[in-house]
Design an enzyme around this catalytic site. Structure first.
Site, PDB file in Angstrom:
ATOM      1  N   ARG A   1      67.565  22.021 -12.145  1.00 45.87           N
ATOM      2  CA  ARG A   1      67.261  20.740 -11.481  1.00 45.87           C
ATOM      3  C   ARG A   1      66.455  19.995 -12.673  1.00 45.87           C
ATOM      4  NH1 ARG A   1      64.950  22.165  -5.630  1.00 45.87           N
ATOM      5  NH2 ARG A   1      65.007  19.693  -5.368  1.00 45.87           N
TER       6      ARG A   1
ATOM      7  N   THR B   1      69.759  25.279  -2.166  1.00 44.53           N
ATOM      8  CA  THR B   1      70.835  25.783  -3.202  1.00 44.53           C
ATOM      9  C   THR B   1      71.457  27.043  -2.224  1.00 44.53           C
ATOM     10  OG1 THR B   1      69.319  25.175  -4.990  1.00 44.53           O
ATOM     11  CG2 THR B   1      71.055  27.018  -5.180  1.00 44.53           C
TER      12      THR B   1
ATOM     13  N   LEU C   1      66.527  31.589  -4.609  1.00 49.80           N
ATOM     14  CA  LEU C   1      67.230  30.289  -4.520  1.00 49.80           C
ATOM     15  C   LEU C   1      66.478  29.419  -3.562  1.00 49.80           C
ATOM     16  CD1 LEU C   1      71.074  31.261  -3.727  1.00 49.80           C
ATOM     17  CD2 LEU C   1      70.035  30.972  -6.151  1.00 49.80           C
ATOM     18  N   ASP C   2      66.416  28.044  -3.939  1.00 51.70           N
ATOM     19  CA  ASP C   2      65.790  27.192  -3.338  1.00 51.70           C
ATOM     20  C   ASP C   2      66.427  26.962  -2.001  1.00 51.70           C
ATOM     21  OD1 ASP C   2      64.295  26.466  -5.390  1.00 51.70           O
ATOM     22  OD2 ASP C   2      65.435  24.820  -6.329  1.00 51.70           O
ATOM     23  N   LYS C   3      65.530  26.291  -0.940  1.00 51.55           N
ATOM     24  CA  LYS C   3      66.286  26.302   0.419  1.00 51.55           C
ATOM     25  C   LYS C   3      67.515  25.385   0.290  1.00 51.55           C
ATOM     26  CE  LYS C   3      64.739  23.541   4.465  1.00 51.55           C
ATOM     27  NZ  LYS C   3      65.655  22.404   4.405  1.00 51.55           N
TER      28      LYS C   3
END
Length: 297
Positions: A235, A139, A135-137
């Site tokens: 995104r 998210t 997961l992105d930072k």
């Protein structure tokens, strides 16, 4: 250090089959792991070394142990962890927004990996950190950490076969007209960027499914499912559709109402790699997304 990957007792169905066949066909042990067990580990039957071409008898206890690829280099750092499930093969963790998963040049410490290594160390366990779904930072939500090499391989296979199901909640800017749809557009790095992605013909295949949960004045609450797992996929696809995620200023969203992309990994579903039982986890949206939803829906 030898790490135990598989231990099982042969039953009548295994009798007469070779150790290799049962390990590969029934337990999904890859040829690569078998070779590593041969040269950097051991395979035993009833406590004694066994060759993989030997045939099993009902009641035989088989154990496969493999030496780690390398020592874990991530330093342990104690931090609170929201562990939703754990056994010998995996952990399911709810990650808060703002937490990086693995150390990078810009985030050398204070990552989820540092916290997990410290947690294992406190239990007397020495393992390598292996995140399954990243997961992105910024998210939030659920992710899986595999606790051994075999489990990580099984999850990689699930991802390839699309049997690891991930569902996200997203709040996008604007009112998405279609009640549901599929976004199918290859994603690659944008020109002159090491971070930003875009839909482009020479990118990697990427497929995103969405369903509108609610519409408000200038916002849409979406349920999103992935067929693929490209970096920034949701995104990028939502921005390409003309509906960037709220708070996602990297892809055209505004931080007026929320200080990060409004994206949350809300559900994980898969069959346990060892026992085949259905595992299904859900995690409610964190407070910032709840407040955003309450404002518009």
């Amino acid at each position: 250090m030898l790490e135990e990957l598989i231990r099982f007792t042969a039953d009548e169905a295994d009798a007469g089959h070779t150790v290799r066949d049962v390990l590969q066909k029934r337990y999904g042990v890859s040829r690569r792991l078998l070779i590593r067990a041969k040269f950097k580990g051991r395979i035993t039957r009833n406590g004694l070394l066994v060759f993989v071409n030997e045939k099993l008898q009902a009641g035989d206890e088989i154990a496969v142990m493999v030496e780690e690829d390398a020592e874990e280099t991530v330093a342990p750092e104690e931090m609170p962890l929201s562990i939703r499930y754990e056994d010998d093969d995996l952990m399911v963790i709810a990650k808060p927004a703002g937490l990086v998963i693995h150390p990078t040049g810009n985030h050398a410490s204070g990552t989820l990996a540092n916290g997990v290594i410290a947690y294992w160390k406190s239990k007397g366990e020495r393992r390598r950190f292996r995140a399954v779904n990243r997961l992105d930072k910024d998210t939030s939500g659920l992710l899986i950490v595999a606790k051994n090499q075999w489990a990580h391989e099984q999850f990689s296979r699930m991802q390839q076969e699309r049997t690891l199901h991930r569902t996200y909640h997203a709040i996008a800017e604007g009112e998405v007209k279609a009640d549901e749809g599929t976004l199918d557009g290859p994603i690659g790095l944008a020109d002159d960027s090491f971070i930003t992605r875009q839909v482009r013909p020479d990118g990697q295949a990427a497929v995103t499914h969405f369903r509108v949960i609610a519409r408000g004045e200038g916002m849409s609450h979406l349920e999103v499912k992935l067929d693929t797992g490209r970096t920034h996929q949701i995104r990028v696809h939502m921005s390409h559709l003309g509906h960037p995620l709220a708070g996602d200023d990297l892809y055209g969203g505004s931080r007026t109402y929320i200080g990060r992309q409004a994206l949350h990994a809300a559900r994980l579903s898969f069959f346990h790699p060892r026992n085949g039982l259905l595992m299904d986890f859900t995690e409610p949206m964190p407070l910032d997304m709840q407040q955003l939803a309450a404002r518009f829906f």
